[in-house]
Enzyme design. Structure first.
Site, PDB file in Angstrom:
ATOM      1  N   CYS A 191      87.209  95.388 -14.011  1.00 39.22           N
ATOM      2  CA  CYS A 191      86.737  96.613 -14.641  1.00 39.22           C
ATOM      3  C   CYS A 191      85.364  97.086 -14.170  1.00 39.22           C
ATOM      4  CB  CYS A 191      86.748  96.451 -16.159  1.00 39.22           C
ATOM      5  SG  CYS A 191      88.396  96.061 -16.792  1.00 39.22           S
ATOM      6  N   HIS A 251      79.893 100.164 -22.085  1.00 39.32           N
ATOM      7  CA  HIS A 251      81.233  99.743 -21.647  1.00 39.32           C
ATOM      8  C   HIS A 251      82.196  99.908 -22.811  1.00 39.32           C
ATOM      9  CE1 HIS A 251      84.122  97.832 -19.052  1.00 39.32           C
ATOM     10  NE2 HIS A 251      84.326  96.835 -19.903  1.00 39.32           N
ATOM     11  N   HIS A 271      90.608 102.830 -21.798  1.00 44.62           N
ATOM     12  CA  HIS A 271      89.894 101.999 -20.829  1.00 44.62           C
ATOM     13  C   HIS A 271      90.595 102.121 -19.482  1.00 44.62           C
ATOM     14  CE1 HIS A 271      87.644  99.084 -18.834  1.00 44.62           C
ATOM     15  NE2 HIS A 271      87.932  97.979 -19.514  1.00 44.62           N
TER      16      HIS A 271
END
Length: 387
Positions: A148, A281, A316
């Site tokens: 990620c 995040h 996400h």
């Protein structure tokens, strides 16, 4: 810059969704899966619709990853005023992890009867080549795969190429599409929310997966001046650290995140008090939001600037998230607004209250953007106003 996600195809649609607070997370429509009850942030186009929009005839070997990436990269090239004649002097650095898994899933049952060519599309580097081939001829192609934090690390790699004198211009970013492997894997980890995610909320239930792509054209100040281009903003600092705490979980005290943010501030020659907004995040999982909160408190103490997670808009987007959210930060600097944290209602114990009002108290000059990957590969970027 160019961007594609669940909240829009292109900068204009994206900005509109951010300013009106419209999430792109909803019911699955394009992924062929039995888990239709799991909310996701899909790009609102089928592969066929994307191919038609892009004017591509033969897409039999093309992945959804590549199609999404091509749309974002073409917009970035056009937005920066780059001609096809200029591209052979410009490297492309792209982050992805899932690669062409969607094609692999479709054809895996026929593995003994298919030519091996279809399986070559699974490779992450092959997807970068597909995207590049549809957009022009580049000086070099580099693929970054750190889960990620992939796209954020692609941005860092591009910046280091500029600083080292390897090039005056570089295109950086990342792409990721949702696949069965993707969805089932996160579902097995039991970190998917059955409803729309609510990062940093006391009652958060996990993340929503998303997909998308974003690319940014970075160039030296002298190169921009030479072609009479006013930059949107400045990448003033960045940091990458790995605490290697666990294969998937973040450390309780946010050590890797703390070190990455600290390094980013130091490289930007800024102190914590200079940051006007944090794009966290903020995945919405129990572990990440507690760990990131601890890290932010270690960096900023009691004077924490406005903070939010835009994953409540897009889901996400994993490997692409660092680039997509960097574009959001650039838009926030350009248009002077704070991206809000959708769906938030109750403060976590010892938590931070995220942004719910997009109007800033003063000028936004410096933004910190976080992207954390599995294995503790954590990155932080600082974007600054051009004024």
């Amino acid at each position: 810059m160019g961007v594609v996600s669940a909240i829009g195809v292109g900068i204009e649609e994206t900005l509109s969704s951010l300013l009106t607070g419209e999430t792109g997370v909803g019911k699955i429509k394009y992924l062929d899966t039995i888990h239709t009850d799991i909310p996701v942030g899909e790009v609102k186009m089928s592969n066929e619709e994307m191919a038609a929009k892009l004017g591509l005839d033969d897409t039999s070997m093309m992945t959804r990853n590549a199609l999404i990436g091509i749309m974002a990269l073409r917009e970035a090239i056009d937005d920066a005023g780059l001609s096809q004649q200029m591209l052979p002097d410009i490297p492309l650095v792209s982050g992805t992890t899932v690669g062409g898994m969607d094609r692999r899933e479709q054809h895996a049952p026929l593995i003994n009867s298919l030519e091996s060519a279809i399986f070559e599309t699974h490779n992450s580097g092959d997807n970068t080549e597909m995207i590049a081939d549809a957009c022009g001829q580049f000086k070099s192609l580099i693929t970054v795969s750190t889960a990620c934090s992939s796209a954020a690390n692609a941005i860092i790699m591009g910046a280091n190429m500029l600083r080292s004198g390897l090039t005056e211009k570089v295109i950086v970013g990342g792409v990721e599409c949702i696949t069965k492997f993707h969805l089932n894997g996160f579902n097995t980890l039991m970190i998917l929310d059955e409803k729309q995610c609510k990062p940093f909320d006391k009652e958060r239930g996990g993340l929503n997966l998303g997909e998308g792509a974003a690319y940014m054209v970075l160039e030296t100040a002298s190169a921009a001046m030479a072609r009479n281009k006013k930059p949107i903003c400045k990448l003033s600092g960045y940091g990458n650290r790995c605490d290697a705490f666990h294969q998937t979980a973040s450390s309780p005290d946010g050590e890797g995140a703390y070190l990455a943010m600290t390094e980013a501030l130091e490289s930007a020659n800024l102190s914590a008090k200079d940051i006007d907004y944090i794009n966290a995040h903020g995945t919405g999982t129990l572990n990440n939001d507690e760990s990131e909160t601890a890290a932010i408190k270690r960096v900023f103490g009691k004077e924490i600037p406005p903070m939010s997670s835009t994953k409540s808009f897009t889901g996400h987007t994993t490997s692409a998230s660092g680039a997509i959210e960097s574009v959001f930060c650039a838009l926030a600097l350009q248009h002077q607004f704070l991206p809000i944290n959708l769906n938030w209602g109750k403060k976590m114990e010892d938590g931070i209250t995220p942004v719910t009002d997009m109007k800033p108290n003063g000028a936004i000059k410096h933004i910190l953007c976080n992207a954390f990957g599995f294995g503790g590969n954590d990155s932080a970027l600082v974007f600054s106003s051009n004024e």
